[in-house]
Design an enzyme around this catalytic site. Structure first.
Site: not given
Ligand code: PMV
Length: 313
Positions: A101, A148, A105-107
């Protein structure tokens, strides 16, 4: 020593996850964890991806139809930048834990794009890097809001709202605070894919859109109040908003045993507010701890979790 490796920031969402996918506001901040990547020429005749820490090593398939989901997500970068035919080795150093969370993946997408940008001197602007990382996120979890990749690219504390129309630019406003806000991140150790929790919320929403739209609106409202609370440095109020937000995320059923335990530990040891952060279903929590960061972090560690003290703003 100067670190020449290209970087993408990890992040926490302070308020607004999940609802942000449906057009609500969210507040997100970079954390001092980043994915780094390097690119080197080779004579191997293809694109090789190496993630030593995860024991991952693969040759990117030139044909997208033959790629697995992980290759598909990062493969978009090479297709889009027309680098699929190059002979290059990408090495990735993921200092953001996977599926926790924290926007790992984005990083990773941002780090790989920046490594290629530096190596081939492509001269990509941040908004181009961000847009490309967004495409990777869409492949990785379908209906990504774009928050992200935006924090991974810019590394700033942001209020974010996705565009109403696909293709339009999202709204993002940097939040400038007079004083930094102390948080503890509790990492559950339970991996959870954002694609799965986002999909669960979507199914529930499709069964009863009015009910879930109501929850998203409430999250939107408390996120905007959160901006005010942060700017006034009213941490009691911010803590209340975080606690209520966690209750609403619980209503969306994206919590887990571990997440609930971490939230309870934080509150019992004096956190003003505690909630899950990111996709949930495991992953991480954030706790607002102006007075007792060390105590909260130590209690989390005693219970067998990882904890990290950070400041945002
Ligand atoms: O779990 P992460 O760190 O990829 O965060 C996701 C955030 C969400 O709101 C659940 C999905 C999104 O794309 O915004």
């Amino acid at each position: 020593a100067v670190d020449h490796r290209a970087c993408g920031h990890g992040k926490i969402i302070l308020l607004g996850e999940h609802a942000v996918v449906y057009g609500s506001h969210a507040i997100a901040a970079p954390v001092p964890l980043a994915v780094r990547a390097t690119a080197q020429d080779t004579n191997s005749g293809g694109v090789d991806m190496l993630i030593p820490r995860w024991g991952v090593e693969y040759r990117l398939h030139r044909d997208p139809a033959h790629r697995d989901s992980f290759q598909r997500s990062l493969g978009i970068i090479f297709d889009q930048l027309e680098l699929t035919e190059r002979s290059v080795r990408i090495e990735v150093f993921p200092n953001v834990p996977r599926a926790m969370g924290l926007g790992g993946s984005a990083a990773m997408a941002v780090a790989v794009i920046r490594a290629l940008d530096q190596h081939y001197q492509l001269g990509l602007r941040d908004d181009e890097i961000n847009a490309l990382a967004f495409r990777c996120e869409e492949v990785a979890h379908g209906s990504a809001s774009g928050i992200d990749n935006t924090v991974a690219t810019y590394g700033k504390l942001l209020l974010y709202k996705r565009a109403a129309q696909k293709g339009d630019a999202p709204m993002m406003r940097e939040l400038k605070l007079a004083k930094r806000i102390p948080l503890v991140i509790g990492i559950s150790g339970k991996e959870s894919l954002t694609a799965v929790t986002v999909g669960k919320v979507r199914n529930a929403w499709q069964r009863n859109p009015a009910l879930y739209d109501g929850i998203f609106q409430q999250i939107d409202g408390l996120t905007l109040q959160g901006v005010e609370a942060m700017q006034q440095y009213d941490l009691e109020r911010l803590g209340d908003l975080m606690n209520i937000c966690h209750g609403l995320l619980n209503a969306l059923r994206v919590s887990s045993w571990e997440v609930e335990e971490l939230v309870q530990i934080a509150r019992e040891h004096g956190a003003l507010g505690a909630k899950l952060t990111g996709g949930g279903g495991g992953g991480s929590i954030v706790a607002l701890c102006p007075q007792n960061k060390e105590k909260v972090a130590a209690a989390m560690r005693d219970a067998g979790y990882q904890a990290m003290e950070v400041e945002i703003g």
